[in-house]
Write an enzyme that holds these catalytic residues in place. Structure first.
Site, PDB file in Angstrom:
ATOM      1  N   SER A 146       5.264  18.199  28.278  1.00  0.00           N
ATOM      2  CA  SER A 146       6.250  17.627  27.365  1.00  0.00           C
ATOM      3  C   SER A 146       7.287  16.901  28.198  1.00  0.00           C
ATOM      4  O   SER A 146       7.481  17.201  29.388  1.00  0.00           O
ATOM      5  CB  SER A 146       6.924  18.734  26.548  1.00  0.00           C
ATOM      6  OG  SER A 146       8.039  18.229  25.825  1.00  0.00           O
ATOM      7  N   TYR A 151      10.815  26.952  25.255  1.00  0.00           N
ATOM      8  CA  TYR A 151       9.817  25.883  25.235  1.00  0.00           C
ATOM      9  C   TYR A 151       9.924  25.034  26.492  1.00  0.00           C
ATOM     10  O   TYR A 151       8.932  24.771  27.174  1.00  0.00           O
ATOM     11  CB  TYR A 151      10.019  25.026  23.987  1.00  0.00           C
ATOM     12  CG  TYR A 151       9.068  23.855  23.883  1.00  0.00           C
ATOM     13  CD1 TYR A 151       7.754  24.037  23.466  1.00  0.00           C
ATOM     14  CD2 TYR A 151       9.487  22.566  24.204  1.00  0.00           C
ATOM     15  CE1 TYR A 151       6.871  22.978  23.374  1.00  0.00           C
ATOM     16  CE2 TYR A 151       8.619  21.486  24.115  1.00  0.00           C
ATOM     17  CZ  TYR A 151       7.317  21.690  23.700  1.00  0.00           C
ATOM     18  OH  TYR A 151       6.457  20.631  23.619  1.00  0.00           O
TER      19      TYR A 151
END
Length: 272
Positions: free
Chosen positions: A142, A154
């Site tokens: 990401s 995350y």
């Protein structure tokens, strides 16, 4: 690799979003697909779509955290083909909670899927790639793995994927292994809507994040396009799409400006 035709590809998280778009993009190139996801009905639907494009597509309905099921699937792929050309670790989860709201169980859940399952998948297929003298591992991380956002668990898991991937390249790149880290930016996928993520979040930021992704999120097909490009011409870091490339460039040159932009997006996602 010059052509993806007849190349054996294992793709996780294939039932929707970036995974589905990537499966169809690879199907159009004639790859032999082994598609992995938890949701059997959606996964089989993607396989039907892929086969309509003229390729073979085999569904494997399993949770990538289930190491026994994953190992059995890897054995099936090896038994059928005797090789594997590409492993795409795309399955991922997140929690739309603040740092203090994120529980120890949440941290464990995120790292089990976003990092530990990636490591396990690589361990299943890396020996075959090394023995072949050729193979490509694509880890879908990401933009939050190279410049943090306010979803700490995350972001931390994705930073770990980026670091592990670079170490993997350093260790095995001379043995024919190619490693690609794909870093999507804001993409309109199910990660904050219909998936288990939104259901587990139980946070007021969930609905706002859904609206943010719907308003600003790029289509997952753009990420799939760049994954296919990277398979043809491998390079380690692939921010995608263009806004991710721009934001990463700003972060490298003017970090505080990038942080300000991320804060603004985060405030909007929090409904502020």
């Amino acid at each position: 690799m010059r052509s993806l035709k007849h190349k054996v590809v294992v793709l996780t998280g294939a039932s929707s979003g970036i995974g589905r778009a990537t499966a169809l993009a690879l199907a159009a190139k004639g790859a032999k697909l082994h598609l992995v996801a938890r949701r059997q009905r959606l996964l089989e639907s993607v396989c039907v779509e892929a086969r309509a494009l003229g390729c073979s597509a085999t569904p494997h309905a399993l949770d990538v955290r289930d190491t026994d099921a994953y190992s059995l699937m890897a054995d099936q792929v090896h038994a059928e083909h005797g090789r594997v050309d590409v492993l795409i670790n795309n399955a991922g989860v997140g929690v739309t909670k603040s740092f203090m709201e994120t529980s120890a169980d949440d941290w464990e859940w995120i790292f089990d899927t976003n990092l530990h399952a990636v490591v396990h998948g690589i361990r299943m297929f890396l020996p075959t790639m090394i023995s072949q003298g050729d193979g490509t591992i694509v880890n879908v991380a990401s933009l939050a793995g190279v410049m943090a956002n306010t979803l700490a668990a995350y972001s931390a898991s994705k930073f770990a994927v980026v670091g592990m991937s670079e170490s993997l390249l350093l260790e095995y790149g001379s043995k024919g292994l190619k490693v690609v880290v794909v870093c999507p930016g804001v993409i309109d996928t199910e990660i904050a809507t219909a998936s288990i993520v939104a259901n587990r979040a139980n946070s007021a930021s969930g609905p706002s994040l859904q609206k943010l992704l719907a308003a600003y999120g790029a289509p997952p097909e753009l990420v799939a396009r760049d994954i296919v490009k990277a398979l043809h011409r491998p390079r380690f870091m692939v921010p995608t799409p263009m806004h991710a490339t721009v934001l990463r460039g700003i972060h490298r040159m003017v970090p505080e400006l990038a942080r300000m932009l991320i804060r603004r997006l985060s405030q909007e996602a929090d409904g502020g």
